[in-house]
Design a protein around this motif. Structure first.
Motif, PDB file in Angstrom:
ATOM      1  N   LEU A  49      13.023   8.352 -39.396  1.00 40.96           N
ATOM      2  CA  LEU A  49      11.906   9.064 -38.769  1.00 40.96           C
ATOM      3  C   LEU A  49      11.575   8.464 -37.406  1.00 40.96           C
ATOM      4  O   LEU A  49      11.637   7.241 -37.222  1.00 40.96           O
ATOM      5  N   TRP A  50      11.229   9.341 -36.492  1.00 39.63           N
ATOM      6  CA  TRP A  50      10.779   8.922 -35.160  1.00 39.63           C
ATOM      7  C   TRP A  50       9.276   9.101 -35.007  1.00 39.63           C
ATOM      8  O   TRP A  50       8.695   8.727 -33.983  1.00 39.63           O
ATOM      9  N   GLY A  51       8.649   9.738 -35.976  1.00 40.98           N
ATOM     10  CA  GLY A  51       7.209  10.005 -35.896  1.00 40.98           C
ATOM     11  C   GLY A  51       6.676  10.334 -37.278  1.00 40.98           C
ATOM     12  O   GLY A  51       7.229   9.917 -38.284  1.00 40.98           O
ATOM     13  N   GLY A  52       5.592  11.105 -37.305  1.00 45.71           N
ATOM     14  CA  GLY A  52       5.015  11.495 -38.596  1.00 45.71           C
ATOM     15  C   GLY A  52       4.545  10.291 -39.388  1.00 45.71           C
ATOM     16  O   GLY A  52       4.718  10.222 -40.611  1.00 45.71           O
ATOM     17  N   GLY A 180      15.719  15.715 -33.788  1.00 42.28           N
ATOM     18  CA  GLY A 180      15.265  15.968 -35.153  1.00 42.28           C
ATOM     19  C   GLY A 180      15.970  17.130 -35.831  1.00 42.28           C
ATOM     20  O   GLY A 180      16.190  17.120 -37.045  1.00 42.28           O
TER      21      GLY A 180
END
Lengths: 199, 179
Positions: A49-52, A180
């Motif tokens: 993951l790059w975010g969230g 993504g």
């Protein structure tokens, strides 16, 4: 695998946990866990993951419910788990037998300057998972604890929460793909076959 | 015409349930709202649907990504106040291009009694659109079916977050006995 601090080396640990991973799907929380699984070996069955932030465990729940015959592992940091800690209650109620959550607890926010997290001040995520209703929890403190964790991940015989106290040293970045849509499409193809692109 | 209107006014939860079945939605994430209570009961009674009651709404956004990765379609049911909890997590849908249909029952919208509902209710559509969500509104019961169907189709055919806002004019305002 043990460092001078007496705690586990995060990347050596992740490498050992993912040994012989087979059809295991892995979701890694943003930051160092994403670099760790990539350093061990990028594969379509990885979702780094790059975010969230706070969402890693719930992504794992969605996969585990949709793919009940596949073992699913969420590897995330203490800061990411704390942000979405209510998910422990949500997940424990559903209790999919093929899901394991492994928190790599270095007691710090590693990507932002090593500020202390709540676990540095005594907050115990294992106790929180137990309180939420996780029947199986494991503390991973030594290399000897890893084979039992690996067996539990692949056994698909019950929801598992594991926590490893790891050395806080920041390791060289090993970045996964950033697009993504690619990360999603390749994991879907790996799990569902080439027809996934036609859905 | 009158009977049709009456039927839509009372049967729209059934209409939504039928659409969820038609579009093969298998994971239903929700934070309960009185407006969705009939639909929630129907989904819980359906053994082919996995109903997940969330601690907070953004968990459902993350779960829809997981479901889609694993080959199951999801939907998120919530009240308008819950949309505010979802803002950052909706970046997952934009980044990964994930179908994320949301069915939102509105508060703070039409005839509201509770002042605390108004700020988020008035901001709901703006916030969703700011995060790239395609938003449909249904302010008459007879429009709900078409709007929800459009929301499901747009999500699953074009891979993105979408929402139907079900207006408070349909649901009614909770007055805490102070009509």
């Amino acid at each position: 695998m043990l460092t001078e601090s007496g705690k586990l080396h995060r990347r050596a640990l992740v490498g050992a946990v993912l040994e012989g991973r087979g059809d295991l799907a892995v979701v890694a929380g943003l930051g160092a866990p994403a670099w760790d699984i990539t350093a061990v070996g990028d594969t379509p069955l990885n979702l780094p993951l790059w975010g969230g932030m706070g969402g890693a465990a719930m992504i794992g729940l969605g996969i585990a419910l949709a793919q009940p015959e596949r073992p699913v592992l969420v590897i995330t940091g203490d800061g990411e788990m704390l942000m979405g800690v209510g998910a422990l209650a949500t997940i424990a109620v559903k209790a999919p037998r093929n899901l394991t959550i492994l928190v790599l607890d270095n007691e710090h926010y590693g990507e932002t300057g090593m500020q202390e997290t709540a676990t540095h001040h005594g907050v115990d995520l294992v106790a929180m998972a137990q309180g939420a209703g996780f029947k199986t929890t494991q503390r991973v403190n030594t290399p000897e604890d890893v084979p039992a964790l690996r067996r539990a991940i692949h056994a698909k015989s019950g929801l598992v929460f594991a926590l490893a106290k790891i050395d806080a040293a920041s390791l060289p970045l090993v970045l996964p793909p950033r697009e993504g849509a690619v990360l999603q499409a390749r994991m879907r193809e790996a799990m569902l076959g080439p027809q996934a692109a036609f859905e | 015409m009158v009977s049709t209107t009456t039927s839509a006014a009372t049967d729209w939860p059934e209409t939504i349930y039928a659409l969820l079945k038609q579009y093969n939605v298998r994971q239903v994430a929700l934070v309960p709202d009185a407006g969705h209570s009939r639909l929630i009961k129907r989904c819980i009674a359906d053994n082919d649907m996995n109903v997940v009651t969330l601690t907070t709404e953004e968990e459902g956004v993350a779960m829809m990504l997981g479901g889609w990765l694993g080959g199951q379609r999801g939907v998120l049911l919530m009240q308008s106040s819950g949309v505010g909890n979802c803002i950052n997590m909706l970046s997952l849908g934009a980044l990964h291009r994930t179908p994320m249909p949301m069915l939102v029952t509105m508060r703070g919208d039409y005839g509201e009694f509770n002042p605390a509902q108004v700020p988020m209710g008035q901001a709901t559509q703006t916030v969703l659109e700011a995060m790239g969500t395609l938003v449909n509104r249904a302010d008459k019961a007879e429009d709900i079916g078409a709007s929800v169907e459009a929301t499901l189709k747009f999500a699953f055919n074009t891979y993105r977050p979408t929402a139907t806002l079900i207006g408070q004019r349909i649901i009614g305002a909770k007055t805490f006995g102070k009509d």
